[in-house]
Write a protein that holds these residues in place. Structure first.
Motif, short mmCIF file in Angstrom:
data_model
loop_
_atom_site.label_atom_id
_atom_site.label_comp_id
_atom_site.label_asym_id
_atom_site.label_seq_id
_atom_site.Cartn_x
_atom_site.Cartn_y
_atom_site.Cartn_z
N ALA A 1 5.97 4.07 6.63
CA ALA A 1 4.35 3.52 6.23
C ALA A 1 4.19 2.60 6.64
O ALA A 1 2.35 1.93 7.03
CB ALA A 1 3.88 3.91 5.03
N GLY B 1 -1.19 2.94 3.66
CA GLY B 1 -1.46 4.65 2.49
C GLY B 1 -1.32 5.77 2.90
O GLY B 1 -0.38 6.95 2.28
N ALA C 1 1.96 7.02 4.09
CA ALA C 1 3.06 7.46 2.72
C ALA C 1 2.42 8.50 1.85
O ALA C 1 3.10 8.79 1.30
CB ALA C 1 2.44 5.82 2.21
N LEU C 2 1.74 8.29 2.37
CA LEU C 2 0.71 10.03 1.44
C LEU C 2 1.23 11.51 2.15
O LEU C 2 2.07 12.41 1.74
CB LEU C 2 -0.98 10.37 1.52
N ASN D 1 5.28 11.01 2.31
CA ASN D 1 6.03 11.93 1.08
C ASN D 1 7.06 12.22 0.90
O ASN D 1 7.70 12.25 -0.02
CB ASN D 1 4.63 11.99 -0.06
N VAL E 1 0.31 3.41 -2.86
CA VAL E 1 -1.36 4.30 -2.81
C VAL E 1 -0.52 5.96 -3.09
O VAL E 1 -0.72 6.73 -4.01
CB VAL E 1 -1.38 4.82 -1.83
N ALA F 1 0.69 -1.14 -0.18
CA ALA F 1 -0.12 0.07 -0.05
C ALA F 1 1.02 1.20 0.05
O ALA F 1 1.15 2.39 -0.58
CB ALA F 1 -1.07 0.34 1.27
#
Lengths: 110, 241
Positions: free
Chosen positions: B217, B199, B202-203, B206, A51, A47
């Protein structure tokens, strides 16, 4: 040149990350709680890889129609996997959708 | 369990289950080979990196740094940071490999990648460890290793003729494969929670360099999964083992 140094060093540190834990942990009894927790590593890492690629194309939020292509193709791929349970079918449809959508947008000049 | 498993049948099963990953990974190798020669690495150096390091994302980042003339030490340290997640993979797989002879472990470690880890982990989760499970592992990792070398070579050869290798968008194939793997792993609610948490983190993470966000993450997903498991009372269900 520096190539030997760079590649040799990279090979060494990478091996020293991958191998020792593999060799050690098999010999030590891991608590069940730790093993249960490690089960989430695989889906979590996947993921974490997918993502940002999909929702932050080129490290920016989706702004133009073209930016949304990976997200659309990924959504389709997820549906195909869910229905077909075939990873190969998923890769094929996902890639095809990606390339077709991109070609369509290019030809429209968007 | 199904028919008698032999080293050969396990090796072939590993190859078969990894084939979609090979399809998804080949474009990456081609792009890597092309980028490497663009960055000023010699053709032999580019191929040696694939042969000896065998770690896609670390190789991409290293090539980017080489293009900027960064010091070798910095590149090696960066490689460590990018690849440190593999220690988590080793820890996850090791309990299933207890019966494997010690002499195989260095080769298993050397050929460990994201792709082989998720493929082999899924197999172990569903079938448990079998007497020949190292051959399943090698079927997966040897297939990917071969693909990585051949695609790197193709990229090196094609590299000079292609002006902007990243613009093809073919690297997207791996993302699709990984998406399929996620869907196939969504067996319970706690895994879903782990995927969502990983997810989201991770966003948010980033912008962090060197794929540090990936590691954060992964840990977030792990924690969320454990919490979810007790919250959804999944430990009361009958497990695999």
């Amino acid at each position: 040149m520096n190539e030997v140094l760079i590649i040799g060093g990279m090979a060494l540190v990478t091996f020293l990350i991958r191998y020792p834990v593999l060799a050690l942990v098999g010999k030590i009894e891991m608590p069940k709680r730790v093993m249960d927790a490690l089960r989430y590593v695989a889906p979590s890492v996947l993921a974490a890889i997918v993502v940002p690629v999909v929702l932050l194309p080129n490290d920016k939020p989706i702004q133009q129609p073209a930016d949304a292509i990976p997200a659309l193709a990924t959504l389709l791929a997820a549906l195909v996997m869910w229905r077909s349970k075939s990873l190969l079918a998923t890769v094929m449809t996902g890639m095809a959708a990606f390339l077709i959508l991109r070609a369509a947008l290019l030809s429209l000049g968007v | 369990m199904t028919a008698v498993s032999t080293p050969r049948s396990e090796f072939l099963a590993g190859m078969r289950d990894t084939f979609p990953m090979v399809v998804g990974g080949a474009p990456f190798g081609i792009i890597f080979g092309a980028l490497a020669v663009h960055a000023g690495l010699s053709p032999l150096g580019a191929l040696s990196m694939s042969l000896l390091v065998f770690a896609g994302s670390a190789q991409f980042i290293a090539v980017g740094l080489i293009a900027q003339n960064v010091s070798p030490l910095f590149i090696v340290v960066t490689t460590f940071v990018v690849n440190v997640r593999h220690a988590l993979y080793s820890a996850t797989l090791a309990p299933y490999l207890r019966h494997v002879k010690a002499r195989w472990l260095p080769l298993m470690g050397f050929t460990l990648t994201d792709e082989t880890f998720v493929t082999v982990f899924k197999r172990f989760e569903e079938h448990g460890a079998t007497p020949h499970s190292q051959w399943y592992y090698f079927g997966s990792s040897a297939f990917l290793y071969t693909e990585w070398q051949l695609s790197t070579l193709a990229g090196i050869v094609a590299g000079r003729t292609i002006p902007n290798p990243q613009s093809w968008g073919l690297d997207y194939a791996a993302t699709v494969t990984f998406t399929g793997m996620i869907v196939s792993m969504l067996r319970n609610r706690s895994t879903g929670l782990a995927v969502i948490a990983a997810g989201v983190v991770a966003l948010i993470a980033n912008p962090l360099p060197n794929r540090l966000g990936l590691m954060l993450a992964a840990v977030a997903g792990l924690v969320a999964g454990v919490i979810g498991k007790s919250y959804f009372r999944e430990d009361q269900e009958v497990g695999h083992e």
